[in-house]
Design a protein around this motif. Sequence first.
Motif, mmCIF file in Angstrom:
data_model
loop_
_atom_site.group_PDB
_atom_site.id
_atom_site.type_symbol
_atom_site.label_atom_id
_atom_site.label_comp_id
_atom_site.label_asym_id
_atom_site.label_seq_id
_atom_site.Cartn_x
_atom_site.Cartn_y
_atom_site.Cartn_z
ATOM 1 N N PHE A 45 0.268 84.850 -20.073
ATOM 2 C CA PHE A 45 -0.025 83.594 -19.391
ATOM 3 C C PHE A 45 -1.378 83.712 -18.691
ATOM 4 C CE2 PHE A 45 4.644 83.875 -19.417
ATOM 5 C CZ PHE A 45 4.920 82.745 -20.162
ATOM 6 N N CYS A 46 -2.224 82.717 -18.917
ATOM 7 C CA CYS A 46 -3.555 82.687 -18.301
ATOM 8 C C CYS A 46 -3.672 81.454 -17.426
ATOM 9 C CB CYS A 46 -4.637 82.679 -19.377
ATOM 10 S SG CYS A 46 -4.616 84.146 -20.442
ATOM 11 N N SER A 47 -4.100 81.660 -16.205
ATOM 12 C CA SER A 47 -4.132 80.562 -15.241
ATOM 13 C C SER A 47 -5.239 79.559 -15.522
ATOM 14 C CB SER A 47 -4.274 81.120 -13.816
ATOM 15 O OG SER A 47 -5.478 81.873 -13.701
ATOM 16 N N GLU A 72 12.540 81.082 -18.275
ATOM 17 C CA GLU A 72 12.162 79.761 -17.784
ATOM 18 C C GLU A 72 10.734 79.856 -17.272
ATOM 19 O OE1 GLU A 72 14.859 78.078 -14.926
ATOM 20 O OE2 GLU A 72 16.543 79.197 -15.779
ATOM 21 N N VAL A 73 9.869 79.019 -17.786
ATOM 22 C CA VAL A 73 8.456 79.046 -17.407
ATOM 23 C C VAL A 73 8.049 77.670 -16.914
ATOM 24 C CG1 VAL A 73 6.097 79.521 -18.157
ATOM 25 C CG2 VAL A 73 8.016 80.803 -19.161
ATOM 26 N N GLU A 74 7.393 77.634 -15.772
ATOM 27 C CA GLU A 74 6.924 76.368 -15.208
ATOM 28 C C GLU A 74 5.479 76.548 -14.745
ATOM 29 O OE1 GLU A 74 8.199 73.055 -11.805
ATOM 30 O OE2 GLU A 74 9.376 74.875 -12.078
ATOM 31 N N VAL A 96 7.581 82.300 -13.605
ATOM 32 C CA VAL A 96 8.385 82.838 -14.697
ATOM 33 C C VAL A 96 9.699 83.348 -14.123
ATOM 34 C CG1 VAL A 96 8.527 84.484 -16.600
ATOM 35 C CG2 VAL A 96 6.319 83.503 -15.989
ATOM 36 N N ARG A 97 10.793 82.879 -14.701
ATOM 37 C CA ARG A 97 12.122 83.336 -14.303
ATOM 38 C C ARG A 97 12.814 83.957 -15.515
ATOM 39 N NH1 ARG A 97 11.558 78.098 -12.380
ATOM 40 N NH2 ARG A 97 11.341 77.897 -10.118
ATOM 41 N N SER A 98 13.307 85.168 -15.333
ATOM 42 C CA SER A 98 14.057 85.839 -16.399
ATOM 43 C C SER A 98 15.266 86.493 -15.751
ATOM 44 C CB SER A 98 13.192 86.885 -17.109
ATOM 45 O OG SER A 98 13.877 87.464 -18.203
#
Length: 212
Positions: A45-47, A72-74, A96-98
């Motif tokens: 992921f790149c901001s 879950e990515v937001e 990021v939620r894992s």
Amino acid sequence: MKVTFIGHACFLIKFSTGLSVCFDPYVHGYVPGLSDCNVAADEVFCSHEHEDHNDRASVGSPDVPYSGPAPEVEFIASYHDEVQGAKRGPNNITIVRSGSESVVHMGDIGCELTDDQIGKLKGCDLLLIPVGGFFTIGCKEAFDLCQKIDPKVVVPMHYRGETFGYDVISGREEFVELVKNAGGRAIVNGGNSVDTLPEEKSLLLLEPLRIL
């Protein structure tokens, strides 16, 4: 959760689920004092699209790819400056939620956040936040934002050390003092990674893995 500070704003996170994530890999040669990122991860992921944050091509694939439930990515849209991107463009905050673990990477945040945006970040397990100023928020702004987000563990990034980083940005020392003066617990790890997060709310200080 294993956390490895590659350098600048680049981290390699391995969740307890087995998922590995790389945030903001930098192009080789773009950050003074740091060598090639040279990491492997399941997700990248790149901001934003500046060369010190967007070298997706340098991230390889793990020998054993992750095969568990999708994370879950937001993304929260924000700005790289205090004038709605007029100076430096947009910036994405990435959540990021894992499994039961959550990580927030603030990217090169340079603006204030709304209450609704802060609400989405509150209580995360790990907050990765820039503190060096000039291109991003500085130490005081980062401290104030941490007070609102209230993460379990915070790791400062995008700062200058004795042998690495851009001359125009500051070190992390003021940020550390602000946390300590507010009664926060600072852990000086001395290394570049930890295999598990501290149990108590903490400021975790890591050194870049890729120092030349």
